[in-house]
Scaffold this active site. Structure first.
Site, PDB file in Angstrom:
ATOM      1  N   PHE A  73       0.854  -1.191   0.000  1.00 13.78           N
ATOM      2  CA  PHE A  73       0.000   0.000   0.000  1.00 13.78           C
ATOM      3  C   PHE A  73       0.882   1.231   0.000  1.00 13.78           C
ATOM      4  O   PHE A  73       1.782   1.358   0.831  1.00 13.78           O
ATOM      5  CB  PHE A  73      -0.925   0.026   1.226  1.00 13.78           C
TER       6      PHE A  73
ATOM      7  N   ASP B  53       9.200   2.740   1.503  1.00  9.54           N
ATOM      8  CA  ASP B  53       8.024   3.470   1.973  1.00  9.54           C
ATOM      9  C   ASP B  53       7.933   3.239   3.476  1.00  9.54           C
ATOM     10  O   ASP B  53       7.503   2.174   3.923  1.00  9.54           O
ATOM     11  CB  ASP B  53       6.772   2.961   1.250  1.00  9.54           C
TER      12      ASP B  53
ATOM     13  N   LYS C 185       2.449  10.010   8.339  1.00 10.93           N
ATOM     14  CA  LYS C 185       1.821   9.448   9.533  1.00 10.93           C
ATOM     15  C   LYS C 185       2.439   9.964  10.846  1.00 10.93           C
ATOM     16  O   LYS C 185       2.196  11.104  11.207  1.00 10.93           O
ATOM     17  CB  LYS C 185       1.793   7.917   9.449  1.00 10.93           C
TER      18      LYS C 185
HETATM   19  C1  LIG Z   1      -0.901   5.248   5.087  1.00  7.81           C
HETATM   20  C2  LIG Z   1       0.138   4.865   4.106  1.00  7.81           C
HETATM   21  C3  LIG Z   1       0.327   5.602   2.912  1.00  7.81           C
HETATM   22  C4  LIG Z   1      -0.593   6.730   2.496  1.00  7.81           C
HETATM   23  O1  LIG Z   1      -0.513   7.820   3.353  1.00  7.81           O
HETATM   24  P1  LIG Z   1      -1.631   8.956   3.260  1.00  7.81           P
HETATM   25  O2  LIG Z   1      -1.168   9.979   4.248  1.00  7.81           O
HETATM   26  O3  LIG Z   1      -2.934   8.325   3.588  1.00  7.81           O
HETATM   27  O4  LIG Z   1      -1.622   9.469   1.868  1.00  7.81           O
HETATM   28  C5  LIG Z   1       1.365   5.237   2.080  1.00  7.81           C
HETATM   29  N1  LIG Z   1       2.177   4.210   2.384  1.00  7.81           N
HETATM   30  C6  LIG Z   1       2.029   3.480   3.517  1.00  7.81           C
HETATM   31  C7  LIG Z   1       2.988   2.373   3.808  1.00  7.81           C
HETATM   32  C8  LIG Z   1       1.001   3.775   4.401  1.00  7.81           C
HETATM   33  O5  LIG Z   1       0.828   3.034   5.500  1.00  7.81           O
END
Ligand SMILES: *Cc1c(COP(=O)(O)O)cnc(C)c1O
Length: 403
Positions: free
Chosen positions: A138, A223, A252
């Site tokens: 994701f 990521d 986050k």
């Molecule tokens: C939550 C998340 C995203 C997306 O972040 P947003 O602030 O919702 O755009 C991208 N990569 C990972 C691994 C995530 O957990």
């Protein structure tokens, strides 16, 4: 005077892309939240790994209110002190030499993937643009990032997708070896798949990815939107694995609840994002950066990081014991305070039932897909709150499992 809004209003005025719970929290303090009725909840969800220091942490309130009285916004025609201070701290704390600020994880990844392609095409020619990602990964919800993400159900139905993106099984070294080539611009990996079920990478996989990227002159992108800023027990998870990426994304926990994202990289790669190649109106705004600086100052200390690892043991030990007594979990996995209880066969697909039952008992937890109950509490949650939250969670598990 308008009436107090209720959950029923959601269906009247909001786009129906979410299905929120039937209670509305109105106040938080540390790892406790209270809803409109005054019911109290222990927060083991942390707003999906965002509220790194719980709710209304005095240091964050102070940083936000102090900056709020000074300066909210300029624009990218000007720079500002909080952004420069935060960038300096991120550079000092990591492999990185350059930082790009934005407002979310998706935007940090959008910047990372664009930069990786720009770098690859600049240095390797027009055909070097392929991105290799993992199934079940994701990376956000912009159309580029959601397509790099390995869950087609999220990118289906919007017409033609951005091209040049392939997906391989996570943690599969041979699949990566077969997929990578000199046309690869970047390999994108979550050190722990968060949304995909709290599934950690193996050290061997990350080491192999590093070596294969070097061999094919491709960039390794981590990521760390969910895993970073202390979440996994080191400031960034790549330190835990001892594998250094070329580009890292954060969001986050970085803002502790105030929206901010960041992309970190080296000077040599950063220079391919010259003036005018990319941008964001709000990215690096003084309010967000002032709050994030206070988050970094508080999280990136030996005491806080050691505390996270100790709380991991406390959380996992208790979850394993709940699992043994109820038979509800097949295993408990994760790093630091990103932990998943994988449901045992008879309970597969029922993560949401556990989440709803937990809220009934006064504790907030998350799911990570249909088969995993996820925990991402405050990184400084007091042991007493953790214990109380888990006692409530145990009652919820017993209610669902009937034992
Ligand atoms: C939550 C998340 C995203 C997306 O972040 P947003 O602030 O919702 O755009 C991208 N990569 C990972 C691994 C995530 O957990």
């Amino acid at each position: 005077m308008s009436q107090t809004p209720s959950r029923a209003d959601f269906d009247q005025v909001m786009v129906p892309n979410y299905a929120p719970a039937d209670y509305i929290p109105v106040r938080g303090e540390g790892s406790r939240l209270w809803d409109q009725e005054g019911r109290e909840y222990v927060d083991l969800a942390g707003g999906i790994a965002v509220s790194a220091l719980g709710h209304a942490h005095p240091k964050l309130v102070a940083a936000l209110t102090e900056q709020a009285g000074k300066l909210w916004h300029l624009s990218n025609t000007l720079t500002n002190e909080p952004a420069l201070r935060l960038a300096r701290k991120l550079v000092d704390a990591t492999f990185a030499e350059r930082v790009f600020f934005c407002n979310s994880g998706a935007e940090a990844n959008e910047a990372a993937f664009k930069l990786a392609r720009k770098w690859a095409i600049d240095t390797g020619g027009a055909d070097k643009y392929e991105i290799i990602s993992a199934t079940n990964s994701f990376h956000g919800r912009s159309f580029f990032t959601v397509t790099v993400g390995g869950q087609p159900k999220y990118s289906d139905g919007f017409g033609p997708r951005p091209g040049g993106i392939t997906h391989i099984a996570y943690n599969d070294i041979e699949a990566l070896r077969a997929a990578i080539s000199d046309k690869t611009a970047a390999v994108v990996i979550e050190p722990v798949q968060g949304e995909g079920g709290v599934l950690p990478a193996s050290r061997e996989y990350l080491e192999a990815a590093r070596a294969l990227c070097d061999q094919h002159k491709a960039l390794l992108v981590f990521d760390e939107v969910q895993t970073g800023v202390g979440r996994c027990g080191t400031f960034f998870a790549y330190e835990t694995f001892g594998v250094v990426p070329d580009i890292l994304t954060s969001a986050k926990s970085l803002g502790g609840g105030f929206p901010i994202g960041a992309m970190l990289t080296t000077a040599a790669i950063a220079k391919h994002f010259g003036v005018g190649t990319h941008g964001s109106t709000y990215g690096g705004n003084p309010l967000a950066c002032a709050v994030a600086e206070a988050v970094v100052d508080t999280v990136n200390t030996p005491e806080t990081l050691a505390g996270i690892r100790a709380k991991h043991d406390r959380l996992v030990t208790r979850l394993e014991s709940i699992g043994r007594e109820t038979g509800a979990f097949a295993l408990v996995r994760g790093l630091g305070l990103l932990v998943g209880a994988v449901l045992a066969e008879p309970y597969k697909g029922r993560a949401k039932d556990f989440m709803v039952a937990a809220a009934k008992e006064g504790v907030m937890v998350l799911q990570a897909g249909p088969d995993v109950v996820r925990f991402a509490p405050s990184l400084v949650i007091p042991d007493a709150d953790l214990d109380e939250g888990l006692a409530r969670f145990e009652r919820a598990v017993r209610a669902v499992a009937g034992r």
